[in-house]
Design a protein around this motif. Structure first.
Motif, PDB file in Angstrom:
ATOM      1  N   VAL A 140       7.088  -7.013  -4.420  1.00  0.00           N
ATOM      2  CA  VAL A 140       8.034  -6.785  -3.146  1.00  0.00           C
ATOM      3  C   VAL A 140       8.814  -7.940  -3.784  1.00  0.00           C
ATOM      4  CG1 VAL A 140       9.256  -6.517  -0.969  1.00  0.00           C
ATOM      5  CG2 VAL A 140       7.036  -4.892  -1.600  1.00  0.00           C
TER       6      VAL A 140
ATOM      7  N   CYS B 183      -1.427  -6.810   3.084  1.00  0.00           N
ATOM      8  CA  CYS B 183      -2.045  -4.934   3.572  1.00  0.00           C
ATOM      9  C   CYS B 183      -1.527  -4.865   4.584  1.00  0.00           C
ATOM     10  CB  CYS B 183      -3.086  -5.711   3.381  1.00  0.00           C
ATOM     11  SG  CYS B 183      -3.878  -6.099   4.449  1.00  0.00           S
TER      12      CYS B 183
ATOM     13  N   PHE C 157       4.418 -10.220  -1.468  1.00  0.00           N
ATOM     14  CA  PHE C 157       6.295 -10.420  -0.975  1.00  0.00           C
ATOM     15  C   PHE C 157       6.545 -11.730  -1.542  1.00  0.00           C
ATOM     16  CE2 PHE C 157       9.185 -10.758   2.694  1.00  0.00           C
ATOM     17  CZ  PHE C 157      10.297 -10.262   1.871  1.00  0.00           C
TER      18      PHE C 157
ATOM     19  N   VAL D 299      -1.266  -3.481  -6.321  1.00  0.00           N
ATOM     20  CA  VAL D 299      -0.602  -4.119  -5.362  1.00  0.00           C
ATOM     21  C   VAL D 299       1.064  -4.125  -5.645  1.00  0.00           C
ATOM     22  CG1 VAL D 299       0.304  -6.997  -4.962  1.00  0.00           C
ATOM     23  CG2 VAL D 299      -1.952  -6.161  -5.136  1.00  0.00           C
ATOM     24  N   GLN D 300       1.783  -3.718  -4.439  1.00  0.00           N
ATOM     25  CA  GLN D 300       3.239  -3.945  -4.957  1.00  0.00           C
ATOM     26  C   GLN D 300       4.372  -4.945  -5.047  1.00  0.00           C
ATOM     27  OE1 GLN D 300       5.225  -1.044  -2.063  1.00  0.00           O
ATOM     28  NE2 GLN D 300       7.459  -0.997  -2.831  1.00  0.00           N
TER      29      GLN D 300
ATOM     30  N   LYS E 120      10.724  -3.924  -6.634  1.00  0.00           N
ATOM     31  CA  LYS E 120      11.106  -3.122  -4.599  1.00  0.00           C
ATOM     32  C   LYS E 120      11.762  -4.806  -4.193  1.00  0.00           C
ATOM     33  CE  LYS E 120      11.908  -0.188  -0.867  1.00  0.00           C
ATOM     34  NZ  LYS E 120      12.565   1.179  -1.738  1.00  0.00           N
TER      35      LYS E 120
ATOM     36  N   TYR F 281       0.472  -5.835  -0.796  1.00  0.00           N
ATOM     37  CA  TYR F 281       2.061  -5.876  -0.920  1.00  0.00           C
ATOM     38  C   TYR F 281       1.964  -7.442  -1.541  1.00  0.00           C
ATOM     39  CZ  TYR F 281       2.505  -1.594   1.963  1.00  0.00           C
ATOM     40  OH  TYR F 281       3.094  -0.722   1.745  1.00  0.00           O
TER      41      TYR F 281
ATOM     42  N   SER G 252       8.102  -4.385   6.984  1.00  0.00           N
ATOM     43  CA  SER G 252       7.823  -3.250   7.841  1.00  0.00           C
ATOM     44  C   SER G 252       8.730  -2.438   7.314  1.00  0.00           C
ATOM     45  CB  SER G 252       7.217  -3.020   8.618  1.00  0.00           C
ATOM     46  OG  SER G 252       5.725  -3.770   8.714  1.00  0.00           O
TER      47      SER G 252
ATOM     48  N   LEU H 211      10.498  -1.477   4.067  1.00  0.00           N
ATOM     49  CA  LEU H 211       9.672  -0.796   3.053  1.00  0.00           C
ATOM     50  C   LEU H 211       9.728   0.328   4.109  1.00  0.00           C
ATOM     51  CD1 LEU H 211       7.055  -3.035   1.492  1.00  0.00           C
ATOM     52  CD2 LEU H 211       9.560  -2.352   0.129  1.00  0.00           C
TER      53      LEU H 211
END
Length: 179
Positions: free
Chosen positions: A133, A66, A76, A130-131, A175, A74, A90, A93
């Motif tokens: 990745v 986060c 990941f 939540v993204q 992503k 995120y 970071s 992205l």
């Protein structure tokens, strides 16, 4: 040494968590082939070595991250052997520096505890914020090894099944980054 069961190709008879139950119901609904093992509690990537050997693959590392304000989250997924550097993540992205989200946030948003973060948390509504990745290296692997939402159950699936069947099922577009 972590105790690892024989390999199973069906779900467990009893479920430890609501998420674990959702995982196996989704795999059945999608008719995805998988192998699974039951284990002693596994928390670290070092603990996963016997699982990797039993399933003949390498477990992914799934991190819940986060931003400082705890307004962006995120999930990941990277190689289990890759060292995580927040700065590299970071930059890839193009977001502010991240850190690990709390155990409480993990429980609330992913339905898991520390050590059980999994792409399958995308099955629950709370994960929508939540993204997702994925590391390009993971996308290129033939096999995807991960937790079933517990620290005592681990799966091996084809990465293409995760990307082309499971993620469309949960309507999530990851992503993909290279770090």
């Amino acid at each position: 040494m972590v105790l690892v069961s024989e390999i199973f190709t069906d779900g467990p008879k009893n479920y430890s968590t609501a998420l674990q139950k959702e995982v196996y119901h989704a795999l059945a609904k999608l008719k995805l082939d998988f192998q699974r093992v039951a284990t002693d509690e596994v928390i670290t990537m070092e603990d996963c070595q016997q699982i990797n050997e039993r399933l003949s693959m390498d477990m992914v590392k799934t991190l819940f991250l986060c931003n400082r304000q705890k307004t962006a989250f995120y999930l990941f997924v990277t190689s289990g052997t890759k060292l995580f550097k927040a700065k590299d993540f970071s930059q890839a992205l193009q977001v502010a520096r991240v850190s690990f989200a709390s155990a409480d946030q993990m429980e609330t948003m992913l339905g898991t505890q520390i050590g059980a973060a999994t792409i399958f948390s995308t099955l629950i509504a709370e994960s929508k914020e939540v993204q997702l990745v994925l590391d390009q290296e993971v996308v290129e692997n033939e096999w995807y090894g991960c937790s079933d939402g517990t620290t005592t159950g681990y799966l091996k699936l084809r990465t293409t099944d995760v990307l082309e069947k499971f993620l469309p099922f949960v309507q999530r577009q990851p992503k993909i980054i290279t770090i």
